[in-house]
Enzyme design. Structure first.
Site, PDB file in Angstrom:
ATOM      1  N   LYS A  32       8.730  22.980 -13.910  1.00 18.64           N
ATOM      2  CA  LYS A  32       7.822  21.845 -13.699  1.00 18.64           C
ATOM      3  C   LYS A  32       7.308  21.848 -12.265  1.00 18.64           C
ATOM      4  CE  LYS A  32       6.507  17.238 -14.478  1.00 18.64           C
ATOM      5  NZ  LYS A  32       6.615  16.010 -15.227  1.00 18.64           N
ATOM      6  N   HIS A  61      10.455   9.469 -27.958  1.00 20.92           N
ATOM      7  CA  HIS A  61       9.388  10.339 -27.470  1.00 20.92           C
ATOM      8  C   HIS A  61       9.714  11.828 -27.717  1.00 20.92           C
ATOM      9  CE1 HIS A  61       6.196  11.696 -24.789  1.00 20.92           C
ATOM     10  NE2 HIS A  61       7.079  12.382 -24.082  1.00 20.92           N
ATOM     11  N   HIS A 102       1.976  12.043 -29.829  1.00 23.00           N
ATOM     12  CA  HIS A 102       1.422  10.721 -29.519  1.00 23.00           C
ATOM     13  C   HIS A 102       0.967  10.021 -30.810  1.00 23.00           C
ATOM     14  CE1 HIS A 102      -0.931   7.769 -27.229  1.00 23.00           C
ATOM     15  NE2 HIS A 102      -1.854   7.956 -28.151  1.00 23.00           N
ATOM     16  N   ARG A 141       0.814  -1.241   0.000  1.00 22.68           N
ATOM     17  CA  ARG A 141       0.000   0.000   0.000  1.00 22.68           C
ATOM     18  C   ARG A 141       0.832   1.268   0.000  1.00 22.68           C
ATOM     19  NH1 ARG A 141      -3.148  -2.979   3.814  1.00 22.68           N
ATOM     20  NH2 ARG A 141      -4.902  -3.948   2.739  1.00 22.68           N
ATOM     21  N   HIS A 157       2.245  17.040 -27.231  1.00 20.07           N
ATOM     22  CA  HIS A 157       2.159  15.618 -26.901  1.00 20.07           C
ATOM     23  C   HIS A 157       1.026  14.913 -27.638  1.00 20.07           C
ATOM     24  CE1 HIS A 157       5.174  16.600 -24.021  1.00 20.07           C
ATOM     25  NE2 HIS A 157       5.162  15.418 -23.463  1.00 20.07           N
ATOM     26  N   GLU A 168      12.116  18.424 -24.429  1.00 15.70           N
ATOM     27  CA  GLU A 168      11.315  18.749 -23.232  1.00 15.70           C
ATOM     28  C   GLU A 168      11.853  20.012 -22.555  1.00 15.70           C
ATOM     29  OE1 GLU A 168       8.550  17.193 -22.555  1.00 15.70           O
ATOM     30  OE2 GLU A 168       8.708  15.161 -23.365  1.00 15.70           O
ATOM     31  N   GLU A 183      -3.509  17.500 -12.436  1.00  9.16           N
ATOM     32  CA  GLU A 183      -3.813  17.881 -13.825  1.00  9.16           C
ATOM     33  C   GLU A 183      -5.287  18.169 -14.076  1.00  9.16           C
ATOM     34  OE1 GLU A 183      -1.292  15.915 -16.767  1.00  9.16           O
ATOM     35  OE2 GLU A 183      -2.875  16.141 -18.244  1.00  9.16           O
ATOM     36  N   ASN A 202       1.812  19.291 -21.668  1.00 10.72           N
ATOM     37  CA  ASN A 202       1.591  18.380 -22.799  1.00 10.72           C
ATOM     38  C   ASN A 202       1.666  19.071 -24.156  1.00 10.72           C
ATOM     39  OD1 ASN A 202       1.104  16.308 -20.946  1.00 10.72           O
ATOM     40  ND2 ASN A 202      -1.025  16.929 -20.736  1.00 10.72           N
ATOM     41  N   LYS A 245       3.973  11.389 -11.578  1.00 15.96           N
ATOM     42  CA  LYS A 245       3.214  10.500 -12.462  1.00 15.96           C
ATOM     43  C   LYS A 245       3.978   9.182 -12.585  1.00 15.96           C
ATOM     44  CE  LYS A 245       0.676  13.644 -15.501  1.00 15.96           C
ATOM     45  NZ  LYS A 245       0.529  14.132 -16.895  1.00 15.96           N
ATOM     46  N   ARG A 289      -1.521  22.008 -15.381  1.00 20.11           N
ATOM     47  CA  ARG A 289      -0.526  20.963 -15.655  1.00 20.11           C
ATOM     48  C   ARG A 289      -0.629  20.457 -17.093  1.00 20.11           C
ATOM     49  NH1 ARG A 289       1.746  16.134 -11.718  1.00 20.11           N
ATOM     50  NH2 ARG A 289       3.148  15.254 -13.281  1.00 20.11           N
TER      51      ARG A 289
HETATM   52  P1  NAD Z   1      14.345   5.256 -21.257  1.00 14.72           P
HETATM   53  O1  NAD Z   1      14.084   5.129 -19.815  1.00 14.72           O
HETATM   54  O2  NAD Z   1      13.928   4.136 -22.140  1.00 14.72           O
HETATM   55  O3  NAD Z   1      15.899   5.553 -21.469  1.00 14.72           O
HETATM   56  C1  NAD Z   1      16.398   5.659 -22.781  1.00 14.72           C
HETATM   57  C2  NAD Z   1      17.580   4.706 -22.993  1.00 14.72           C
HETATM   58  O4  NAD Z   1      18.730   5.238 -22.340  1.00 14.72           O
HETATM   59  C3  NAD Z   1      17.383   3.331 -22.399  1.00 14.72           C
HETATM   60  O5  NAD Z   1      17.984   2.378 -23.232  1.00 14.72           O
HETATM   61  C4  NAD Z   1      18.124   3.418 -21.073  1.00 14.72           C
HETATM   62  O6  NAD Z   1      18.522   2.172 -20.556  1.00 14.72           O
HETATM   63  C5  NAD Z   1      19.298   4.262 -21.468  1.00 14.72           C
HETATM   64  N1  NAD Z   1      19.938   5.016 -20.397  1.00 14.72           N
HETATM   65  C6  NAD Z   1      19.376   5.605 -19.330  1.00 14.72           C
HETATM   66  N2  NAD Z   1      20.268   6.336 -18.680  1.00 14.72           N
HETATM   67  C7  NAD Z   1      21.452   6.190 -19.331  1.00 14.72           C
HETATM   68  C8  NAD Z   1      22.737   6.719 -19.140  1.00 14.72           C
HETATM   69  N3  NAD Z   1      23.012   7.588 -18.168  1.00 14.72           N
HETATM   70  N4  NAD Z   1      23.714   6.345 -19.992  1.00 14.72           N
HETATM   71  C9  NAD Z   1      23.447   5.494 -21.025  1.00 14.72           C
HETATM   72  N5  NAD Z   1      22.242   4.988 -21.276  1.00 14.72           N
HETATM   73  C10 NAD Z   1      21.245   5.351 -20.439  1.00 14.72           C
HETATM   74  O7  NAD Z   1      13.677   6.579 -21.871  1.00 14.72           O
HETATM   75  P2  NAD Z   1      13.445   8.038 -21.295  1.00 14.72           P
HETATM   76  O8  NAD Z   1      13.429   8.914 -22.477  1.00 14.72           O
HETATM   77  O9  NAD Z   1      14.351   8.336 -20.164  1.00 14.72           O
HETATM   78  O10 NAD Z   1      11.983   7.951 -20.688  1.00 14.72           O
HETATM   79  C11 NAD Z   1      10.861   7.633 -21.497  1.00 14.72           C
HETATM   80  C12 NAD Z   1       9.756   7.147 -20.597  1.00 14.72           C
HETATM   81  O11 NAD Z   1       9.422   8.190 -19.687  1.00 14.72           O
HETATM   82  C13 NAD Z   1       8.499   6.770 -21.317  1.00 14.72           C
HETATM   83  O12 NAD Z   1       8.025   5.543 -20.834  1.00 14.72           O
HETATM   84  C14 NAD Z   1       7.521   7.889 -20.967  1.00 14.72           C
HETATM   85  O13 NAD Z   1       6.188   7.459 -20.929  1.00 14.72           O
HETATM   86  C15 NAD Z   1       8.008   8.276 -19.614  1.00 14.72           C
HETATM   87  N6  NAD Z   1       7.662   9.659 -19.229  1.00 14.72           N
HETATM   88  C16 NAD Z   1       7.076   9.829 -18.027  1.00 14.72           C
HETATM   89  C17 NAD Z   1       6.768  11.102 -17.605  1.00 14.72           C
HETATM   90  C18 NAD Z   1       6.183  11.298 -16.240  1.00 14.72           C
HETATM   91  O14 NAD Z   1       5.761  12.419 -15.923  1.00 14.72           O
HETATM   92  N7  NAD Z   1       6.160  10.279 -15.403  1.00 14.72           N
HETATM   93  C19 NAD Z   1       7.073  12.208 -18.408  1.00 14.72           C
HETATM   94  C20 NAD Z   1       7.693  12.002 -19.628  1.00 14.72           C
HETATM   95  C21 NAD Z   1       7.990  10.703 -20.038  1.00 14.72           C
HETATM   96  N1  GLY Z   2       4.978  14.895 -18.393  1.00 15.75           N
HETATM   97  C1  GLY Z   2       3.820  15.651 -18.110  1.00 15.75           C
HETATM   98  C2  GLY Z   2       3.492  15.755 -16.664  1.00 15.75           C
HETATM   99  O1  GLY Z   2       4.239  15.367 -15.806  1.00 15.75           O
HETATM  100  O2  GLY Z   2       2.452  16.248 -16.357  1.00 15.75           O
END
Ligand code: NAD
Ligand code: GLY
Length: 363
Positions: free
Chosen positions: A225, A263, A250, A119, A246, A183, A235, A243, A141, A239
């Site tokens: 942020k 992305h 998307h 939990r 996005h 971003e 949101e 996007n 998120k 917030r």
């Molecule tokens: P990712 O986590 O897939 O990382 C990209 C690649 O880089 C992966 O292969 C990873 O293993 C590698 N990597 C990570 N750190 C590294 C480093 N220091 N050196 C070498 N390689 C490294 O992708 P991302 O772009 O970090 O994140 C994308 C994800 O984030 C998506 O799933 C998306 O939905 C999510 N996201 C979430 C939010 C939120 O608010 N929670 C916002 C934006 C995106």
């Molecule tokens: N990535 C958008 C948010 O955190 O709201």
């Protein structure tokens, strides 16, 4: 050089630390973890690079290291279940602190695991991609994907702290760095014109991974942020500005099966499409859109949507976005650089027409 500031959310407020050498700062890490047992969740790419530093600092506080396979395709309920199995196998209890070490995928899935395990247990984000450092690690998120859509199962669950060591970016490949810059540019576009101007001056330093420039850009992004999240955590309003691009992006990611576009690359094109639409309906000046386009181009990001997409398919994918409310696609539009707003009040036929025209120009 390191900076610290807070995301203000009442009793759930938490600090963001940004600087160099944070993962090798034993006193700092032991101070914030205190005497708690720790579970570290990472993946098979990041762990060989940075896990040792954390383990060295935290010693026998580390009860278990959970290593996930690398990739968005593993951001699933199955992976979540594997994390629970391992936490239970190691007899982690409710006082365990979970640390997410990795990019946005690790952060999202580990954060959701922390939200659900017994939990809810405390967790910290140690983001290692630029995208995770400026966006996904801040704001709470958390989610996994479902076959019917991205991030469809998740929770708002704030971390206890975010630790951003910019040195981790040294191992990130150029394409991932540029995707993160999309971003960063987004914050300038939606609410911080002065930061946008700073980015115009300093984009080459960021691409060259100048540490001072990175710390500043990450700080400014996270401060933006943090302010938005503090004002509208769940949101209901402001917030949604985060996007920008996005919903268009998307559609690109879905149409290309989340395989060929990162992305941030899809967001870059999406932001430009939102600006072109804003310009065509008379909201945004042509020179403002051109400034944004120049910066996105200098950041080495794509400017045009994939050629295989037609306008109908585009809008169909936009309709399946989580941001659609009561059947209406809510768009983030722009009045000028530094001023975006949410709009459901636009002509959908016009949107289709303009998307058609944008796609046609590039054929
Ligand atoms: P990712 O986590 O897939 O990382 C990209 C690649 O880089 C992966 O292969 C990873 O293993 C590698 N990597 C990570 N750190 C590294 C480093 N220091 N050196 C070498 N390689 C490294 O992708 P991302 O772009 O970090 O994140 C994308 C994800 O984030 C998506 O799933 C998306 O939905 C999510 N996201 C979430 C939010 C939120 O608010 N929670 C916002 C934006 C995106
Ligand atoms: N990535 C958008 C948010 O955190 O709201």
């Amino acid at each position: 050089m390191s900076v610290e500031f807070s995301v203000s959310l009442g009793e759930r407020s938490y600090p963001i630390y940004i600087g160099q050498n944070l993962l090798s700062d034993v006193g700092f890490l032991q101070g914030i973890v205190a005497e708690r047992s720790v579970a570290i969740v990472s993946n098979e790419t990041v762990a060989p690079l940075y896990m040792d530093a954390l383990v060295k600092a935290l010693g026998d506080r580390v009860k278990i290291k959970v290593l996930l396979p690398d990739g968005e395709q593993y951001k699933t309920l199955d992976t979540l279940s594997r994390i629970f199995d391992q936490l239970l196998g190691a007899q982690c209890d409710r006082s365990t602190l979970l640390i997410a070490l990795g990019g946005g995928v690790v952060g999202d899935v580990a954060g959701f695991a922390a939200a659900c395990y017994q939990r809810g247990i405390a967790f910290m984000q140690v983001p290692t991609t630029l995208l995770a450092q400026v966006d996904s690690s801040v704001g709470g998120k958390t989610a996994v994907n479902h076959p019917s859509g991205k991030n469809m199962i998740g929770a708002f669950y704030q971390p206890e702290a975010v630790i951003i060591d910019v040195d981790t970016l040294s191992s990130l490949d150029d394409r991932e760095l540029r995707a993160g810059l999309a971003e960063v540019i987004k914050y300038g576009l939606i609410r911080d014109e002065a930061f946008f101007s700073w980015l115009e001056e300093n984009i080459d330093r960021l691409l060259a991974r100048d540490a001072d420039a990175l710390v500043y850009a990450i700080e400014r992004s996270c401060r933006n942020k943090a302010e938005v999240v503090a004002a509208d955590e769940l949101e209901h309003g402001e917030r949604a500005l985060l996007n920008l691009g996005h919903t268009f992006g998307h559609a690109i990611e879905t149409a290309t099966d989340y395989s060929s576009w990162l992305h941030g690359e899809a967001i870059a094109v999406g932001m430009l499409m939102a600006m072109v639409f804003s310009e065509r309906v008379g909201l945004l000046g042509q020179e403002q859109r051109q400034r944004a386009e120049n910066l996105i181009k200098r950041a080495g990001l794509p400017l045009i949507p994939p050629s295989e997409l037609d306008a109908q398919t585009f809008v169909k994918h936009m309709r399946h976005d989580k941001k659609v409310l009561n059947g209406t696609i809510r768009l983030i539009l722009m009045r000028k650089i530094g001023e975006a707003f949410v709009s459901s009040d636009y002509d959908e036929d016009r949107l289709l027409l303009e998307i058609n025209s944008i796609l046609d120009i590039h054929k």
